[in-house]
Scaffold this motif. Structure first.
Motif, short mmCIF file in Angstrom:
data_model
loop_
_atom_site.label_atom_id
_atom_site.label_comp_id
_atom_site.label_asym_id
_atom_site.label_seq_id
_atom_site.Cartn_x
_atom_site.Cartn_y
_atom_site.Cartn_z
N ASP A 11 0.89 -1.14 0.00
CA ASP A 11 0.00 0.00 0.00
C ASP A 11 0.94 1.20 0.00
OD1 ASP A 11 -1.76 2.04 0.45
OD2 ASP A 11 -2.54 1.24 2.34
N LYS A 12 1.07 1.84 -1.12
CA LYS A 12 2.05 2.93 -1.27
C LYS A 12 1.70 4.18 -0.48
CE LYS A 12 4.92 0.98 -4.11
NZ LYS A 12 6.33 0.87 -3.96
N ALA A 13 0.53 4.23 0.16
CA ALA A 13 0.16 5.40 0.96
C ALA A 13 1.13 5.59 2.12
CB ALA A 13 -1.26 5.26 1.47
N GLY A 25 6.35 1.03 2.71
CA GLY A 25 4.89 1.00 2.60
C GLY A 25 4.33 -0.16 3.39
N ALA A 26 3.04 -0.12 3.63
CA ALA A 26 2.38 -1.18 4.37
C ALA A 26 2.18 -2.39 3.46
CB ALA A 26 1.04 -0.69 4.89
N VAL A 27 2.42 -3.57 3.98
CA VAL A 27 2.26 -4.79 3.20
C VAL A 27 0.77 -5.10 3.09
CG1 VAL A 27 2.72 -7.26 3.10
CG2 VAL A 27 4.51 -5.68 3.83
N ARG A 28 0.28 -5.10 1.86
CA ARG A 28 -1.12 -5.43 1.61
C ARG A 28 -1.28 -6.94 1.47
NH1 ARG A 28 -3.81 -2.22 -3.11
NH2 ARG A 28 -3.25 -0.62 -1.63
N ARG A 29 -0.35 -7.58 0.72
CA ARG A 29 -0.38 -9.02 0.51
C ARG A 29 1.05 -9.52 0.36
NH1 ARG A 29 -4.71 -11.21 2.04
NH2 ARG A 29 -6.52 -11.09 0.75
N VAL A 30 1.26 -10.77 0.77
CA VAL A 30 2.53 -11.46 0.59
C VAL A 30 2.30 -12.53 -0.47
CG1 VAL A 30 4.31 -12.87 1.69
CG2 VAL A 30 3.21 -11.03 2.97
#
Length: 90
Positions: A11-13, A25-30
């Protein structure tokens, strides 16, 4: 299949890096992705579930270095792609 690399869909936010080896960035999915032919440290163009790896960040984690554990970093267990997980479990 050759080597498998772990990639983070981010999540590039969130744009701050806590420390080296921690994704930007926050990891949305692995996801899991096959290594590119002839280049074991670079991912191929698609994850095992078919997503484009272009905008994903490659993890330092290597499943081959953790044969007794899960294929993904345990701190991201809640973000594991279920489709990649199904392929990795077979």
């Amino acid at each position: 299949m050759g080597g498998v690399l772990i990639v983070y869909e981010l999540d590039k936010a969130a744009t701050t890096r806590a420390s080296p080896g921690v994704p930007l960035g926050a990891v949305r999915r692995v996801h899991a992705a096959p290594a590119a032919p002839g280049t074991p440290t670079a991912t191929g163009p698609r994850t095992l579930c078919g997503k484009d790896t272009f905008a994903m960040e490659t993890a330092c984690w290597k499943p081959s270095e953790h044969p007794e554990g899960p294929w993904y970093p345990e701190e991201y267990a809640s973000a594991v792609c279920p489709d990649c997980d199904a392929v990795m479990e077979t």
